[in-house]
Scaffold this motif. Structure first.
Motif, PDB file in Angstrom:
ATOM      1  N   GLU A  78     -54.781   5.917  41.021  1.00 51.33           N
ATOM      2  CA  GLU A  78     -53.344   5.855  40.411  1.00 51.33           C
ATOM      3  C   GLU A  78     -53.071   5.947  41.398  1.00 51.33           C
ATOM      4  N   THR A 106     -52.982   8.792  43.867  1.00 50.84           N
ATOM      5  CA  THR A 106     -52.734  10.231  43.285  1.00 50.84           C
ATOM      6  C   THR A 106     -53.672  10.316  44.265  1.00 50.84           C
ATOM      7  N   GLY A 113     -52.533   4.571  28.082  1.00 53.91           N
ATOM      8  CA  GLY A 113     -52.177   5.847  27.714  1.00 53.91           C
ATOM      9  C   GLY A 113     -52.593   6.973  26.548  1.00 53.91           C
ATOM     10  N   ALA A 139     -52.225   9.985  32.670  1.00 52.56           N
ATOM     11  CA  ALA A 139     -50.871   9.815  32.597  1.00 52.56           C
ATOM     12  C   ALA A 139     -50.190  10.547  33.810  1.00 52.56           C
ATOM     13  N   ASN A 140     -49.393   9.583  34.287  1.00 52.37           N
ATOM     14  CA  ASN A 140     -48.371   9.726  35.491  1.00 52.37           C
ATOM     15  C   ASN A 140     -49.171   9.726  36.695  1.00 52.37           C
ATOM     16  N   LYS A 141     -50.045   9.604  36.512  1.00 50.19           N
ATOM     17  CA  LYS A 141     -51.074   9.557  38.230  1.00 50.19           C
ATOM     18  C   LYS A 141     -51.575  11.402  37.917  1.00 50.19           C
ATOM     19  N   ALA A 174     -50.452  13.904  36.327  1.00 50.97           N
ATOM     20  CA  ALA A 174     -49.646  14.658  36.843  1.00 50.97           C
ATOM     21  C   ALA A 174     -49.498  16.163  35.916  1.00 50.97           C
ATOM     22  N   ASN A 175     -50.535  16.502  35.398  1.00 49.31           N
ATOM     23  CA  ASN A 175     -50.962  17.946  34.480  1.00 49.31           C
ATOM     24  C   ASN A 175     -52.116  18.487  34.948  1.00 49.31           C
TER      25      ASN A 175
END
Length: 963
Positions: free
Chosen positions: A371, A373, A437, A552-554, A556-557
């Motif tokens: 990803e 990240t 996702g 999700a979103n690399k 993000a959480n």
């Protein structure tokens, strides 16, 4: 004269009183001995390791131990082809070995998984047997320090690391070593064991406590407090070890590092020392596995092991470490202060959040790298499935061999040895599923693997790898596609990759766009019952994990999954305050846990089962009879209530004899590396096999099956039927205290190894108790029923996978449930786990024992392990290891409990009927201590009676004379 008569009469009365008192004492002692007969018998039982059968079996085990370690050693680095070391047949090759642990190595682990290694081959002997001459002067200097291996395990923990101060490495000592040989080996060891996880900070009361006690940190006899550095953890170089490394690399240009640890050791520091050419890890090699170290050094064995855990450069950096260790639930008091939350039985409420979800080990690092990240090279030292060899191999798909239909995937891989020496290779097939996702997915997952046989230089072998298409399905916890949860094969492109390890691709094997398949109305082909959410009522709601790590979103959480706060709480006595990390809950949550733990539902059955019937049935006639055959009813009807209770509540290291149905007693022993009688006075074990992590590192399921066969053969020689093994919890972090007796961070590797060991052992007539079922992946707070929170996807895809394979492919016949709770409910009383998943989905037919149980007769060591709830949930028998102490009382007036006892008896009788125990007949012979006691009783009682007879006769004669 009269006074003399009175005196003699008084003496006779005293003698009679003493004799009568002694008779009462003898009767009382015999009652006590009978009461404690089981624990006394266990204490005095000694495994006979000297019989011809035992000697033969043990010799076979020794051979296999070495074969496993030959293939389980992992070569991690080998610059300048430093290994193997050339040896001369005419004279010994000299070598220096630095590190006190070389004189006192780690052979396995501690606790119930420990084994007798008093006669084990030490690493010095292993090197010498391979043609090396070890620097005795240096070796003896270490021995002369009189250091001891610290206690790590159930008897307390001392985490100080026994190495000498840097001043030990004097100019004279280093000169002697350099004059002796130009090669230096650095030997570093770490221990682990049942009862405690490894420290993440080498300081404070969790590491060293001179006033410590059993089950807690203790003091070190010889000191070295300077090593207790709060900025370091147990799995990195200590201050003293760093001083040793600096001294050795300053004086030697050719250095080999050996890591003797079953826990992944942090090795990022190696890059700072160019003199360290080669690095290998040997884990806990068992009885004679250190012979393999010498053979690998000399090139007599070409290393072929692969890592079974990813080696992160910073072991504290993994997502799992954000939620690992001691976390407390706290409640707010009326005065605004905080207190430890406890249940109604005063048991502390602790928890652990598996908030990383499915992103455990390589699944996180490979996905995060894909990803964008993380920078993989900055984070990872060695991938999962990584290992070097003294030769080179070429792997390629056999043209036209890929077979991929709606149900199965199969491919043949040709492996060619392109180097100069013979060796074995590991073939790893990974898959990639589409990420939409909706369901969490790792970017790659290991789908199948195989180990080649030995391939000579220039020659080739073909191996076939296969798995089911449905194995690529992900579990739909949140019901994105299903109404009740279930496995889903999402629509999209699925790819197959042949890889050297989890990060280095060899070739793309193929890809396919698959249509969506939802396994909700029909079960997967290996399931008897369709999988749906079974844990919602246990792992959701207050106290649970609110945010799981998402791709999700690399990711993000990533920073949102650690929701543990710091509190200052009152101690139990209210006299002091301590800082804790945890979560605030209200009294309704505490009440919910109380209800789950202690409230026994009202009866639903209106009548009791038939008991005590005279049907003339015997258990031997039920061997091979289907579990669901109606004829079992006639046998079960013969059991009295006492029969059922006795069978169920005395399940510690045995199953009892039942004469009413001709059931023989069986002996059931620990532990994962060998049959072990550690509860006996004379602690003897079978041949100690390498730690399970070493077995897994072979990537050779044939060796795992052979291990099961060897231990099964030993068990037969010792009169043992059940084996409390294999253990197959997950290496969720590197710091798990029992990682040595678990296989891997990966469920497939763990499951294939466990299934093979299970198959091997049970082929000899015994049954395994696969353990610890389930999510028992840390030792911290396990005995207080730690509330373990996870989601159904992670539970099924990661933590239950090894057990699933052990049942479906290995045919496991018995299970040991675990101390911990899954969510808010003790695992042994978790109906979703035991009845739905294990029995109904996986079609398990067998018996389930608890982990160690002491909760009865006024003792509440583990009060949350409520007997009534466990037996009704399908937990059949109870490991009451010190019976009758702690044995549960049974409510035989409850119809529901009586029916649960009958079901449990059915499970246990079915298991024993299909074991080798039936061939051995009834166990009617009395233990030796009982025979001795009877003999002593006869002599003592006869002597007392004789004394009383003589006394009364003399008294009568005196009276006759007087008349």
């Amino acid at each position: 004269m009269e006074s003399k008569k009175k005196s003699k009469k008084k003496s006779r009365i005293i003698i009679r009183s003493v004799l009568i008192f002694l008779l009462v004492v003898v009767v009382g002692v015999n009652i006590a001995l009978n009461h404690f007969s089981e624990v006394i018998t266990a204490y005095f039982t000694k495994m006979d390791v000297t019989s011809k059968q035992a000697v033969t079996a043990r010799e076979q085990s020794k051979k296999l131990v070495e074969q496993i370690t030959d293939e389980g050693i992992v070569l991690l680095q080998n610059k300048d082809n430093t290994l193997p070391i050339k040896t001369d047949a005419a004279k010994k090759t000299k070598i220096n070995v630095f590190g006190w642990s070389f004189t006192n190595p780690i052979y396995g682990g501690t606790g119930s998984g420990s084994t007798d290694t008093s006669t084990a081959v030490n690493p010095k002997a292993g090197l010498e047997a391979a043609g090396f001459e070890v620097n005795d002067k240096l070796y003896n200097d270490y021995v002369a320090l009189n250091m001891q291996r610290p206690i790590v395990g159930m008897d307390g923990q001392d985490w100080t690391i026994p190495e000498p101060e840097t001043s030990f490495y004097t100019a004279d000592r280093m000169k002697q070593a350099k004059d002796y040989a130009d090669t230096a080996v650095i030997f570093i060891a770490r221990s682990g064991g049942e009862g405690a996880d490894l420290p993440v900070s080498m300081d404070g009361p969790d590491t060293f406590n001179p006033k410590g006690s059993q089950q807690g940190p203790t003091g070190q006899k010889f000191g070295n407090r300077d090593d207790l550095d709060a900025n370091k953890h147990y799995l990195e170089l200590s201050n003293r070890e760093k001083g040793m490394v600096e001294a050795v690399t300053k004086n030697f240009d050719k250095v080999i590092l050996v890591v003797n640890s079953s826990n992944t050791f942090e090795l990022s520091w190696v890059k700072d020392f160019s003199q360290i050419k080669s690095v290998l890890t040997i884990g806990g090699p068992g009885q004679n596995g250190f012979n393999s170290l010498g053979k690998v050094f000399a090139g007599k064995v070409n290393p072929s092991g692969r890592t079974v855990d990813i080696y992160a450069k910073d072991l504290l950096d993994t997502p799992s470490m954000k939620n690992f260790g001691n976390f407390d639930y706290v409640v707010k008091n009326a005065d605004g202060s905080y207190s430890q939350a406890v249940d109604s039985q005063k048991v502390r409420l602790n928890y652990v959040n598996y908030a990383e979800g499915v992103y455990v080990g390589y699944r996180y690092y490979e996905t995060a790298a894909a990803e964008g990240t993380i920078n993989y090279g900055e984070k990872v030292q060695y991938p999962f499935g990584y290992g070097l060899s003294y030769t080179s191999f070429k792997q390629e798909m056999v043209p036209g061999s890929l077979a991929w239909d709606d149900k199965n995937i199969s491919v043949k891989v040709k492996v060619t040895n392109t180097g100069a020496v013979a060796g074995k290779d590991v073939v790893e097939l990974y898959y990639s599923a589409p990420y939409t996702g909706k369901l969490e997915k790792s970017s790659i997952v290991l789908g199948a693997f195989a180990k080649t046989g030995e391939i000579k230089a220039g020659e080739s072998q073909e191996v076939t790898l296969s798995f089911k298409v449905e194995d690529m399905a992900s579990y739909d916890t949140n019901k994105a596609y299903t109404s009740k949860g279930g496995y889903v094969l999402e629509q999209g492109e699925y790819k197959l990759m042949l890889m050297n390890n989890s990060h280095e691709k060899i070739a793309d094997i193929g890809s396919k766009n698959l249509s969506q398949v939802i396994y909700d109305s029909t079960a997967r082909s290996t399931d008897k019952q369709t999988a749906v959410n079974q844990f919602d009522s246990y792992v959701t709601g207050e106290g649970s994990v609110k945010t799981y790590l998402s791709r999700a979103n690399k990711f993000a959480n990533f920073n949102d999954i650690d929701k543990n706060e710091k509190f200052t709480i009152k101690t139990a006595d209210g006299k002091a305050t301590v800082d804790v990390k945890g979560k605030l809950v209200d009294t309704s949550f505490v009440q919910l846990v109380n209800d789950k733990r202690y409230t026994v539902p009202a009866d639903t059955k209106t009548s009791a089962p038939t008991t005590g019937a005279k049907n003339g049935k015997k258990l031997k006639d039920y061997t091979g009879i289907d579990y669901n055959d109606k004829s079992w009813d006639a046998l079960l009807d013969q059991l009295s209530v006492d029969d059922m209770v006795n069978l169920i509540v005395h399940g510690g290291y045995k199953t009892v004899e039942l004469t009413s149905v001709g059931k023989p007693a069986t002996v059931d022993y620990d532990g994962p590396s060998a049959i072990s009688s550690f509860i006996s006075k004379v602690k003897v074990s079978g041949i100690s096999f390498p730690a399970e992590v070493v077995v897994a590192s072979t990537w050779n399921v044939n060796l795992a099956e052979a291990m099961g066969q060897c231990i099964g053969a030993e068990a037969n020689a010792y009169g043992v039927t059940g084996w409390y093994a294999p253990a197959m919890n997950i290496h969720r972090t590197a710091f798990g205290g029992r990682n040595f007796e678990y296989y891997s961070e990966d469920g497939l590797v763990s499951g294939k190894m466990a299934a093979s060991v299970t198959k091997g052992y049970q082929s000899k007539g015994g049954y395994v108790y696969m353990k610890h079922f389930a999510l028992n992946d840390q030792e911290t707070n396990r005995t207080v029923g730690i509330l373990t929170w996870s989601n159904e996807q992670a539970i099924r895809e990661i933590y239950l996978k090894p057990f699933e394979l052990a049942v479906k492919e290995g045919g496991a016949k018995a299970v040991m449930s675990s101390f911990n709770s899954i969510g808010n409910t003790w695992a042994g009383a978790n109906t979703g786990l035991i009845k739905q998943v294990l029995r109904n989905e996986w079609d398990f037919k067998g018996m389930i024992d608890t982990d160690f149980y002491m909760n009865g007769g006024g003792i509440s060591a583990y009060p949350y392990m409520v007997f009534e709830l466990g037996i009704r949930a399908g937990n059949d028998t109870y490991l009451t290891g010190v019976a009758p102490v702690g044995v549960p009382s049974v409510n035989t007036k409850s119809n529901d409990t009586l029916w649960a006892l009958r079901d449990a008896s059915h499970n246990m009788l079915y298991t024993v009927a299909n074991s080798g125990a039936i061939k051995n007949g009834l166990s009617t012979d009395k233990p030796m201590w009982v025979k001795i006691t009877i003999g002593v009783d006869v002599v003592v009682v006869l002597a007392i009676l004789a004394g009383l007879v003589v006394s009364f006769r003399k008294s009568r004669k005196k009276e006759e004379v007087a008349v």
